[in-house]
Design an enzyme around this catalytic site. Structure first.
Site, PDB file in Angstrom:
ATOM      1  N   SER A  91      11.668  -5.074 -11.072  1.00  0.00           N
ATOM      2  CA  SER A  91      11.380  -3.701 -11.471  1.00  0.00           C
ATOM      3  C   SER A  91      10.737  -3.703 -12.854  1.00  0.00           C
ATOM      4  CB  SER A  91      12.665  -2.863 -11.424  1.00  0.00           C
ATOM      5  OG  SER A  91      12.375  -1.491 -11.494  1.00  0.00           O
ATOM      6  N   ASP A 132       9.351   1.816  -1.229  1.00  0.00           N
ATOM      7  CA  ASP A 132       9.795   1.977  -2.613  1.00  0.00           C
ATOM      8  C   ASP A 132       9.100   3.179  -3.239  1.00  0.00           C
ATOM      9  OD1 ASP A 132      10.620   1.709  -5.250  1.00  0.00           O
ATOM     10  OD2 ASP A 132      10.231  -0.435  -5.334  1.00  0.00           O
ATOM     11  N   HIS A 169      13.347   0.495  -3.056  1.00  0.00           N
ATOM     12  CA  HIS A 169      13.467  -0.181  -4.343  1.00  0.00           C
ATOM     13  C   HIS A 169      14.647  -1.154  -4.370  1.00  0.00           C
ATOM     14  CE1 HIS A 169      12.243  -0.508  -8.505  1.00  0.00           C
ATOM     15  NE2 HIS A 169      13.487  -0.364  -8.905  1.00  0.00           N
TER      16      HIS A 169
END
Length: 715
Positions: free
Chosen positions: A565, A651, A686
C-alpha cells in the site's frame, strides 16, 4: 495455453496520453490500463498472471510445503476468549477445514456474582457449551461467493437483535442485515452500500450507519428504524468537505452517541443523548484547522465530565504529542489539564470505565498501557503495566461494559504468540486467559529479537527491529527480509506470526525499519516523513539497509525489501533510488503512481490525501516534489532488483492500474535481466484474498518467491 508454454514476458502496448500541470507535460504510455472493463486490459492482466505462474512454477513444491507448515502449526479448530456484553459471553469459533469462522454466544451463569461474573468460562474445543447460540456462520454466508469480508457483528444492548454486514466483492461496500436472536429469523430490513459499521441506539429501536459519496468517502450518517423501509431512513449528518471522513459510535457509558469527523489534521465531534435517538446532534468543540481532538465520557467525583485528548496550542506551544484534559459536559471549552505535553511520550487514547481510566500511549518506539483508578474525590495513582520484554506490543482489548472490574489486555512480540489477559485494577493482578497455541513444539527460547539503530544522513537515529532463529542463521551475511511502511502515523509494532516461522526456520532474518512517516516515535516522527519531508521515509529505509550491510548482518545480494500500500510507494521509491542494495522487492497493492492519483480529484480518497502528501493541483512546489519521487515517473534505464507486485482488481484504495502501469514501464525501460512479476487477484480488494486457507496459499506464494530470490529455495 499451458503454464510451460508461457516463456515471454507480456509487453503492454503504448498509447501516449498527455498530462499537463503547472506547465509540465508528462507523456503516460500505459494509462490505457485504467479501463477496468476493457477486454484488452483484462487480457493483459491475465497474461501477466500466466507469466507469473510460469516463472514461479518450479516453486510449486516449496509453496505446498510452506502452506503445510503454516497449517500444521495452527490450531484450526479453536475458540476465542469469551467477552462479556450484557447477559452473555460472546466469542468466535474456527473450524478445521473451513475458510471462515462463526460468531457465537452463551448465557452468563445467573448465580455468578462479583468478580466471578467477570471470569470468562473455560471453553474447550469439542466440548458442549450449555446454551450456545451461533449468531453468524460466515461459511454459510460465503456460499456461492469467491470473496467475503465481514464489516461488523453487533448485538443490541439487550441481546435480542443482531446487526451484521458483509462485502462479497472486495470493494469495501457492505450490505447491512438484521437478525432476531429470539427466533433466529432474518428480518426483512436490508441496507446496501454501507461502510460496514452499525451503531445501535440504547433502546435497540434504531441503528445508525454511514454511506459514501461518489468519491467513496464516508460522508453521511443515517438513522434506520427497525421494521421500516430504507426510503424512510433519516439523514442525521452530512459533511460536504471532501477532506473529512465521518463515523459514529457510542460512549462506553452508553449515555451518548458521538459522530466523529476527521481529516488528516483536523477533527470535530458531535453529541446526542442516547436516550433520545431521534434528537439533533450538537457540536462539542467546533473544528479549527490543524487541531485534532477526541472525547470520552467519564464520571469524575460523581459528575459527568468529558475527557479530551487534543493537540492544540498550550502555553504558546503546539502540543504535537497531545495533552489530556477534563471539562464539564455543559461547557467542553472549560478544560483543565490532566497530563501535559511531552516530546518523548505520544498520548494516543483514553478509555473510561466507571471505576478507572485506561491511558494508551507510546514511549521509546513501543506502545504502553496505564490504568488510572477513579476515587470519590477524583483520581488515584496511575500505574503502567510492565511486561518485562525488550520488544512488545501491548494494548487495551475490547472491554465494552461500563461497570467492568476487569480490563482485557492483549500482549504480543516477535517471539510471543498473542496473549489475552484480564487485568484487575483493584488488586493489580494480571490474569492470563489464553496464549494463542502454536503447534509443533515452538520454543521461543530458540529465537532472538532485538532492537538496533541506524543513523540517517541528517543524524536522526532510526530504530530497526530484528528477529531470527539462533541455530538456523549461518555465520557471515545472512539472508534478510527488510519490511517498511512509513505513512499515516501508522506504527509497525512487534507481533507474532505463525507464517513467519517458515522463513526463520530456513535461516532468514526478519527486520522492520521504523522509518519516519510512521508513528513509532511520536507525532514529530510522522511530521518529518510527510508532505515536503516525505523523502525522509525513503532515505531512512535506505540508511537502515546500508546499516545492516555495513554491520555484517546481511549483504545486498541476500536482502529483500517488503512493503505494501503506502509501503509500496516506499518500495517503488527505493527501487529507483538504491536498486543496488537489494536482491529483490516484494510489494502488495503498491501506491506507485501517486502523482496521477493525487491529481485526480474524482478518484476515491484523493482530496483527503492532500493533507498527507500535499495538493499538487494547487501547488506547483508540491507537484514537483511528488514528481521527483514518484516510482512510476522515475523509472529509469538501470538494473533493478527482482520484483514481485501483487494487486487486487477490486481494490478501491490503491487501484490495480498503478502496479500494472509500473511493471509495464519497468519492463520496457530497465536494463539487466531481473525478473519482474505482476500478480492480480481477480476477485479481491485492498486486503487481498479472503478465507484463511486462501490467505495461507498467498503467503506461501510470496514466501517461496523471496526464499528463491535469496537462494534458500532448496534449503
Amino acid at each position: 495455453m499451458s503454464v510451460e508454454s508461457v516463456v515471454a514476458a507480456p509487453v503492454a502496448k503504448k498509447v501516449p496520453v498527455e498530462r499537463e500541470h503547472h506547465g509540465d507535460v508528462f507523456i503516460d504510455e500505459y494509462e490505457w490500463l485504467r479501463e477496468k472493463q476493457d477486454p484488452e486490459v483484462l487480457a493483459h492482466l491475465a497474461a501477466e498472471n500466466a507469466y507469473t505462474e510460469a516463472q514461479t512454477a518450479h516453486l510449486q513444491g516449496l509453496r505446498e510445503k510452506i502452506f503445510d507448515e503454516i497449517k500444521s502449526r495452527t490450531q484450526e479448530t479453536d475458540l476465542s476468549v469469551p467477552l462479556r456484553i450484557g447477559d452473555y459471553w460472546y466469542y468466535s469459533r474456527s473450524f478445521e477445514g473451513k475458510q471462515y469462522g462463526a460468531s457465537c454466544r452463551c448465557p452468563i451463569d445467573a448465580e455468578a456474582v462479583g468478580i466471578d461474573a467477570w471470569t470468562p468460562p473455560q471453553l474447550e474445543v469439542g466440548a458442549e457449551i450449555p446454551g450456545e447460540e451461533v449468531l453468524l456462520d460466515v461459511n454459510a454466508l460465503a456460499e456461492g461467493h469467491e470473496f467475503i469480508s465481514i464489516g461488523t457483528v453487533a448485538p443490541s444492548r439487550d441481546g435480542q437483535l443482531l446487526a451484521y454486514s458483509f462485502d462479497v466483492l472486495g470493494d469495501e461496500r457492505y450490505t447491512l442485515r438484521f437478525k432476531d436472536l429470539r427466533t433466529g429469523e432474518l428480518l426483512a430490513d436490508e441496507i446496501v452500500g454501507t461502510t460496514g459499521g452499525a451503531t445501535w441506539s440504547h433502546d435497540g429501536t434504531h441503528v445508525f450507519y454511514q454511506t459514501v459519496n461518489e468519491a467513496w468517502r464516508p460522508d453521511t450518517v443515517w438513522r434506520h428504524r427497525l421494521g421500516t423501509e430504507r426510503a424512510e431512513d433519516v439523514k442525521v449528518f452530512h459533511e460536504p468537505d471532501e477532506r473529512y471522513w465521518v463515523g459514529i459510535s457510542t460512549t462506553r457509558s452508553e449515555k451518548y452517541l458521538i459522530i466523529g469527523l476527521h481529516s488528516k489534521i483536523t477533527s470535530e465531534q458531535w453529541l446526542l443523548d442516547s436516550a433520545t435517538p431521534e434528537g439533533e446532534f450538537q457540536v462539542i468543540l467546533p473544528r479549527r484547522e490543524g487541531v485534532e481532538y477526541s472525547v470520552e465520557h467519564a464520571v469524575i467525583g460523581g459528575e459527568d465530565r468529558f475527557l479530551i485528548l487534543h493537540n492544540d496550542v498550550v502555553d504558546g506551544v503546539k502540543a504535537e504529542n497531545f495533552v489530556l484534559c477534563e471539562a464539564p459536559v455543559a461547557d467542553p471549552s472549560r478544560m483543565t489539564q490532566l497530563i501535559g505535553h511531552s516530546d518523548d511520550v505520544r498520548l494516543e487514547d483514553i478509555d473510561a470505565f466507571r471505576d478507572y481510566l485506561v491511558l494508551s500511549y507510546r514511549r521509546e518506539a513501543l506502545p504502553r498501557v496505564a490504568v488510572w483508578p477513579l476515587t470519590e474525590s477524583g483520581y488515584g495513582e496511575r500505574r503502567e503495566l510492565d511486561f518485562d520484554l525488550e520488544l512488545f506490543s501491548a494494548g487495551a482489548g475490547s472491554s465494552p461494559e461500563w461497570e467492568q472490574p476487569t480490563l482485557r489486555i492483549g500482549l504480543t512480540s516477535f517471539l510471543t504468540p498473542m496473549r489475552i489477559y484480564d487485568y484487575v485494577p483493584a488488586t493489580g493482578a494480571l490474569l492470563l486467559r489464553k496464549e494463542a497455541p502454536v503447534l509443533g513444539g515452538y520454543d521461543p527460547d530458540e529465537y532472538v529479537q532485538q532492537r538496533d539503530w541506524a543513523i540517517a544522513g541528517d543524524g536522526t537515529r532510526i530504530p530497526i527491529s530484528l528477529v531470527w532463529k539462533k541455530d538456523a542463521v549461518a555465520e557471515g551475511p545472512k539472508p534478510l527480509l527488510l519490511y517498511g511502511y512509513g505513512s499515516y502515523e501508522s506504527p509497525i509494532d512487534p507481533y507474532f506470526s505463525v507464517a513467519r516461522l517458515s522463513l526463520l526456520e530456513r535461516g532468514m532474518v526478519y527486520a522492520v525499519a521504523h522509518v519516519r512517516g510512521g508513528g513509532e516515535m511520536g507525532r514529530l516522527w510522522y511530521e518529518q516523513g510527510k508532505l515536503l519531508s516525505k523523502k525522509n521515509t525513503f532515505t531512512d529505509f535506505i540508511d537502515c539497509a546500508r546499516h545492516l550491510i555495513d554491520t555484517g548482518v546481511t549483504a545486498a545480494d541476500r536482502m529483500v525489501a517488503d512493503g505494501g500500500s503506502a509501503g509500496g510507494l516506499l518500495m517503488g521509491a527505493v527501487a529507483n533510488m538504491a536498486p543496488e542494495l537489494f536482491r529483490g522487492i516484494l510489494t502488495s497493492v503498491p501506491f506507485v503512481d501517486p502523482l496521477t492519483s493525487i491529481l485526480d480529484e474524482d478518484l476515491p480518497l484523493t482530496v483527503i490525501e492532500w493533507d498527507e502528501w500535499g495538493n499538487p493541483v494547487a501547488d506547483k512546489e508540491v507537484y514537483e516534489y511528488i514528481k521527483s519521487y514518484s516510482p512510476y515517473e522515475n523509472v529509469a534505464a538501470k538494473d533493478y532488483p527482482a520484483i514481485l507486485a501483487i494487486t487486487g482488481l477490486n481494490d478501491t484504495r490503491v487501484l490495480y492500474v498503478e502496479p500494472a502501469k509500473w511493471v509495464a514501464k519497468l519492463r520496457d525501460t530497465k536494463t539487466g535481466d531481473s525478473q519482474l512479476l505482476l500478480k492480480t487477484e481477480m476477485s479481491a480488494g485492498h486486503g487481498g484474498v479472503s478465507g484463511r486457507y486462501e490467505k495461507w496459499k498467498e503467503i506461501a506464494f510470496e514466501f517461496a518467491w523471496l526464499l528463491d530470490t535469496v537462494g534458500l529455495s532448496g534449503e
